[in-house]
Design a protein around this motif. Structure first.
Motif, PDB file in Angstrom:
ATOM      1  N   SER A  16       0.833  -1.204   0.000  1.00 45.43           N
ATOM      2  CA  SER A  16       0.000   0.000   0.000  1.00 45.43           C
ATOM      3  C   SER A  16       0.868   1.255   0.000  1.00 45.43           C
ATOM      4  O   SER A  16       1.719   1.431   0.879  1.00 45.43           O
ATOM      5  CB  SER A  16      -0.909   0.017   1.233  1.00 45.43           C
ATOM      6  N   LYS A  17       0.658   2.106  -0.984  1.00 41.33           N
ATOM      7  CA  LYS A  17       1.323   3.398  -1.034  1.00 41.33           C
ATOM      8  C   LYS A  17       0.325   4.473  -0.624  1.00 41.33           C
ATOM      9  O   LYS A  17      -0.881   4.299  -0.735  1.00 41.33           O
ATOM     10  CB  LYS A  17       1.859   3.673  -2.438  1.00 41.33           C
ATOM     11  N   VAL A  18       0.845   5.601  -0.163  1.00 40.76           N
ATOM     12  CA  VAL A  18      -0.037   6.675   0.280  1.00 40.76           C
ATOM     13  C   VAL A  18       0.334   7.978  -0.420  1.00 40.76           C
ATOM     14  O   VAL A  18       1.473   8.147  -0.876  1.00 40.76           O
ATOM     15  CB  VAL A  18       0.038   6.881   1.814  1.00 40.76           C
ATOM     16  N   LYS A  19      -0.621   8.859  -0.509  1.00 38.92           N
ATOM     17  CA  LYS A  19      -0.376  10.215  -0.990  1.00 38.92           C
ATOM     18  C   LYS A  19      -0.544  11.149   0.183  1.00 38.92           C
ATOM     19  O   LYS A  19      -1.663  11.426   0.623  1.00 38.92           O
ATOM     20  CB  LYS A  19      -1.351  10.575  -2.111  1.00 38.92           C
ATOM     21  N   LEU A  20       0.576  11.603   0.705  1.00 39.19           N
ATOM     22  CA  LEU A  20       0.537  12.455   1.883  1.00 39.19           C
ATOM     23  C   LEU A  20       0.119  13.871   1.503  1.00 39.19           C
ATOM     24  O   LEU A  20       0.488  14.372   0.434  1.00 39.19           O
ATOM     25  CB  LEU A  20       1.912  12.487   2.557  1.00 39.19           C
ATOM     26  N   PRO A  21      -0.661  14.532   2.336  1.00 38.47           N
ATOM     27  CA  PRO A  21      -1.040  15.919   2.046  1.00 38.47           C
ATOM     28  C   PRO A  21       0.186  16.827   2.081  1.00 38.47           C
ATOM     29  O   PRO A  21       1.186  16.525   2.739  1.00 38.47           O
ATOM     30  CB  PRO A  21      -2.014  16.261   3.180  1.00 38.47           C
ATOM     31  N   LYS A  22       0.100  17.919   1.365  1.00 37.47           N
ATOM     32  CA  LYS A  22       1.200  18.876   1.342  1.00 37.47           C
ATOM     33  C   LYS A  22       1.417  19.434   2.744  1.00 37.47           C
ATOM     34  O   LYS A  22       0.463  19.779   3.453  1.00 37.47           O
ATOM     35  CB  LYS A  22       0.891  20.019   0.372  1.00 37.47           C
ATOM     36  N   GLU A  23       2.682  19.518   3.133  1.00 39.41           N
ATOM     37  CA  GLU A  23       3.011  20.004   4.465  1.00 39.41           C
ATOM     38  C   GLU A  23       2.630  21.473   4.610  1.00 39.41           C
ATOM     39  O   GLU A  23       3.029  22.308   3.796  1.00 39.41           O
ATOM     40  CB  GLU A  23       4.513  19.866   4.733  1.00 39.41           C
ATOM     41  N   GLU A  24       1.857  21.788   5.642  1.00 33.66           N
ATOM     42  CA  GLU A  24       1.565  23.182   5.935  1.00 33.66           C
ATOM     43  C   GLU A  24       2.742  23.833   6.657  1.00 33.66           C
ATOM     44  O   GLU A  24       3.055  24.996   6.429  1.00 33.66           O
ATOM     45  CB  GLU A  24       0.302  23.287   6.785  1.00 33.66           C
ATOM     46  N   LEU A  25       3.383  23.064   7.528  1.00 27.41           N
ATOM     47  CA  LEU A  25       4.543  23.549   8.269  1.00 27.41           C
ATOM     48  C   LEU A  25       5.682  22.555   8.094  1.00 27.41           C
ATOM     49  O   LEU A  25       5.469  21.344   8.090  1.00 27.41           O
ATOM     50  CB  LEU A  25       4.213  23.706   9.752  1.00 27.41           C
ATOM     51  N   SER A  26       6.902  23.046   7.968  1.00 25.91           N
ATOM     52  CA  SER A  26       8.068  22.182   7.819  1.00 25.91           C
ATOM     53  C   SER A  26       8.374  21.495   9.137  1.00 25.91           C
ATOM     54  O   SER A  26       7.938  21.955  10.213  1.00 25.91           O
ATOM     55  CB  SER A  26       9.273  23.004   7.387  1.00 25.91           C
ATOM     56  N   PRO A  27       9.131  20.381   9.104  1.00 26.64           N
ATOM     57  CA  PRO A  27       9.524  19.732  10.359  1.00 26.64           C
ATOM     58  C   PRO A  27      10.234  20.682  11.322  1.00 26.64           C
ATOM     59  O   PRO A  27      10.038  20.596  12.538  1.00 26.64           O
ATOM     60  CB  PRO A  27      10.451  18.608   9.885  1.00 26.64           C
ATOM     61  N   GLY A  28      11.048  21.597  10.777  1.00 31.43           N
ATOM     62  CA  GLY A  28      11.743  22.551  11.640  1.00 31.43           C
ATOM     63  C   GLY A  28      10.797  23.481  12.372  1.00 31.43           C
ATOM     64  O   GLY A  28      10.998  23.798  13.552  1.00 31.43           O
ATOM     65  N   VAL A  29       9.750  23.921  11.693  1.00 29.42           N
ATOM     66  CA  VAL A  29       8.767  24.796  12.323  1.00 29.42           C
ATOM     67  C   VAL A  29       7.913  24.006  13.320  1.00 29.42           C
ATOM     68  O   VAL A  29       7.606  24.492  14.413  1.00 29.42           O
ATOM     69  CB  VAL A  29       7.880  25.476  11.264  1.00 29.42           C
ATOM     70  N   LEU A  30       7.531  22.789  12.956  1.00 28.31           N
ATOM     71  CA  LEU A  30       6.761  21.953  13.876  1.00 28.31           C
ATOM     72  C   LEU A  30       7.554  21.674  15.157  1.00 28.31           C
ATOM     73  O   LEU A  30       6.990  21.661  16.258  1.00 28.31           O
ATOM     74  CB  LEU A  30       6.379  20.642  13.196  1.00 28.31           C
ATOM     75  N   GLN A  31       8.855  21.449  14.999  1.00 30.51           N
ATOM     76  CA  GLN A  31       9.718  21.237  16.161  1.00 30.51           C
ATOM     77  C   GLN A  31       9.732  22.478  17.041  1.00 30.51           C
ATOM     78  O   GLN A  31       9.585  22.395  18.274  1.00 30.51           O
ATOM     79  CB  GLN A  31      11.132  20.918  15.685  1.00 30.51           C
ATOM     80  N   ALA A  32       9.917  23.640  16.419  1.00 28.96           N
ATOM     81  CA  ALA A  32       9.935  24.894  17.170  1.00 28.96           C
ATOM     82  C   ALA A  32       8.606  25.130  17.878  1.00 28.96           C
ATOM     83  O   ALA A  32       8.571  25.536  19.050  1.00 28.96           O
ATOM     84  CB  ALA A  32      10.253  26.055  16.222  1.00 28.96           C
ATOM     85  N   LYS A  33       7.510  24.860  17.186  1.00 25.76           N
ATOM     86  CA  LYS A  33       6.192  25.082  17.774  1.00 25.76           C
ATOM     87  C   LYS A  33       5.947  24.167  18.962  1.00 25.76           C
ATOM     88  O   LYS A  33       5.401  24.597  19.983  1.00 25.76           O
ATOM     89  CB  LYS A  33       5.101  24.887  16.717  1.00 25.76           C
ATOM     90  N   ASN A  34       6.349  22.901  18.849  1.00 27.57           N
ATOM     91  CA  ASN A  34       6.162  21.993  19.974  1.00 27.57           C
ATOM     92  C   ASN A  34       6.936  22.464  21.198  1.00 27.57           C
ATOM     93  O   ASN A  34       6.419  22.427  22.325  1.00 27.57           O
ATOM     94  CB  ASN A  34       6.581  20.575  19.612  1.00 27.57           C
ATOM     95  N   PHE A  35       8.164  22.925  20.977  1.00 30.91           N
ATOM     96  CA  PHE A  35       8.959  23.383  22.117  1.00 30.91           C
ATOM     97  C   PHE A  35       8.370  24.649  22.716  1.00 30.91           C
ATOM     98  O   PHE A  35       8.239  24.767  23.949  1.00 30.91           O
ATOM     99  CB  PHE A  35      10.408  23.626  21.692  1.00 30.91           C
ATOM    100  N   VAL A  36       7.984  25.594  21.875  1.00 28.71           N
ATOM    101  CA  VAL A  36       7.396  26.838  22.373  1.00 28.71           C
ATOM    102  C   VAL A  36       6.096  26.549  23.110  1.00 28.71           C
ATOM    103  O   VAL A  36       5.868  27.043  24.227  1.00 28.71           O
ATOM    104  CB  VAL A  36       7.165  27.823  21.206  1.00 28.71           C
ATOM    105  N   ASP A  37       5.222  25.749  22.500  1.00 26.77           N
ATOM    106  CA  ASP A  37       3.957  25.395  23.153  1.00 26.77           C
ATOM    107  C   ASP A  37       4.197  24.714  24.492  1.00 26.77           C
ATOM    108  O   ASP A  37       3.472  24.961  25.475  1.00 26.77           O
ATOM    109  CB  ASP A  37       3.139  24.467  22.252  1.00 26.77           C
ATOM    110  N   SER A  38       5.210  23.852  24.552  1.00 27.45           N
ATOM    111  CA  SER A  38       5.511  23.144  25.800  1.00 27.45           C
ATOM    112  C   SER A  38       6.004  24.115  26.866  1.00 27.45           C
ATOM    113  O   SER A  38       5.621  24.016  28.044  1.00 27.45           O
ATOM    114  CB  SER A  38       6.544  22.045  25.541  1.00 27.45           C
ATOM    115  N   CYS A  39       6.838  25.058  26.477  1.00 28.24           N
ATOM    116  CA  CYS A  39       7.324  26.065  27.427  1.00 28.24           C
ATOM    117  C   CYS A  39       6.181  26.924  27.964  1.00 28.24           C
ATOM    118  O   CYS A  39       6.200  27.348  29.124  1.00 28.24           O
ATOM    119  CB  CYS A  39       8.374  26.956  26.764  1.00 28.24           C
ATOM    120  N   LEU A  40       5.175  27.171  27.112  1.00 31.15           N
ATOM    121  CA  LEU A  40       4.034  27.992  27.504  1.00 31.15           C
ATOM    122  C   LEU A  40       2.961  27.188  28.225  1.00 31.15           C
ATOM    123  O   LEU A  40       1.930  27.727  28.618  1.00 31.15           O
ATOM    124  CB  LEU A  40       3.440  28.672  26.277  1.00 31.15           C
TER     125      LEU A  40
END
Length: 346
Positions: free
Chosen positions: A287-311
């Motif tokens: 089974s192959k999949v067609k992933l949706p286009k990324e709204e946020l890059s992994p780098g931004v998602l990483q930053a957001k998780n850390f910021v959200d966690s700090c807050l």
């Protein structure tokens, strides 16, 4: 709600190309208020480029201006700077790898707990859409109990010819500690952090010590090269799982390859590119999949998780104890190669 005040320690490429732009894209939640680098001239240039108000050459002077820091220095300084920040009451996200040794990593975890501050490590491969999908499928039992994992993080001719990547004193290692660590971390996360029990490893550096090597990522001094450019390992776990692991900066192979496959009792999958393998209804299925286009890059998602966690609005995706396990395994791989024998971890 007040914004998180973020500091950046070390203003090399990873800071200017990933971390600072990621935080500035989250400007409603976080503001980069201070940076530090031993190269004061370079720090001032970066501050002007990104409109950052405070610049320091002494990282200790930065802490009173921030709530959290992102550490982007050579590996040798990760533990020292992380512990200093945590002791100053500042949250920390540190570039990978966590530290130069297990002992240093444990000291970082201890400092975070002692001071009730967050500590995370920048293993951003977890945030790729393929990895997120793989985690969801494994958690939902699509492949059953995992049995065998195969990891290849291979580059044919991409020794980083800039900075201090080939300096063992400052970095602690080469292809394993710089590139392979990402796929090693991702594997352990997908497997739900199994307990490793024995490691056999071999490291190589002969290719990069040959003069006149073709290298896609710029020239480097073959005479001073003293880190690994190719590493293999076999890892077994307490629950019976096993992992075949290989990484390289330089190897005589056809092409670069980033591959992580997991074979389970009820199915298997490849992460890059994502595919799912099962046997059902009297047939084998790919089974192959067609992933949706990324709204946020992994780098931004990483930053957001850390910021959200700090807050206080999220939980860390990369916990320090998980990153410590990666450091323990890398240390065991290096030790196994040095001693020529397997390393038992229990």
């Amino acid at each position: 709600m007040p914004k998180l005040r973020m500091g950046i320690i070390g203003v090399g490429g990873i800071a200017t190309q990933r971390h600072i732009p990621a935080y500035q894209s989250l400007s409603d939640q976080v503001e980069v208020t201070a940076i530090q680098d031993v190269n004061g001239k370079r720090a001032k240039q970066v501050a002007e480029q990104f409109d950052i108000p405070h610049v320091f050459e002494d990282y200790g002077m930065l802490f009173e201006h921030v709530d959290a820091v992102t550490i982007c220095t050579p590996n040798k300084f990760h533990a020292e700077m992380s512990i200093a920040a945590l002791e100053a009451g500042v949250h920390v996200i540190c570039e990978k790898p966590m530290a130069m040794s297990t002992e240093e990593g444990k000291a970082m975890v201890k400092a975070a707990k002692k001071n009730d501050r967050l500590l995370s490590i920048a293993y951003h491969y977890r945030y790729t859409p393929e990895a997120q999908l793989a985690k969801t499928l494994i958690t939902n039992g699509e492949i059953g109990d995992p049995l065998v994992t195969r990891v290849q993080a291979l580059r044919r001719r991409k020794v980083p010819g800039w900075g201090v990547f080939t300096n063992k004193e400052l970095q602690g290692g080469g292809s394993l500690i710089d590139f392979g660590c990402h796929l090693l971390d991702l594997s352990l996360w997908l497997l739900d952090d199994p307990k490793p029990v024995e490691v056999m490893g071999r490291t190589y550096d002969r290719l990069s010590k040959i003069p006149g090597q073709v290298n896609d990522w710029g020239p480097f001094d073959h005479e001073t090269f003293n880190v690994d450019d190719h590493v293999t390992s076999y890892i077994t776990f307490e629950n019976g799982m096993s992992m075949q692991f290989e990484t390289s900066w330089a190897a005589n192979i056809k092409e670069d390859k980033t591959s992580l496959s997991i074979s389970g009792v009820d199915g298997g999958l490849d992460v890059y590119p994502f595919e799912l393998y099962q046997a059902k209804y009297g047939a084998v299925w790919d089974s192959k999949v067609k992933l949706p286009k990324e709204e946020l890059s992994p780098g931004v998602l990483q930053a957001k998780n850390f910021v959200d966690s700090c807050l206080g609005d999220a939980q860390l995706v990369v916990e320090p104890e998980q990153a410590l396990k990666v450091t323990e395994l890398m240390e065991a791989i290096y030790l196994s190669s040095e001693t020529g024998s397997s390393i038992k971890l229990v």
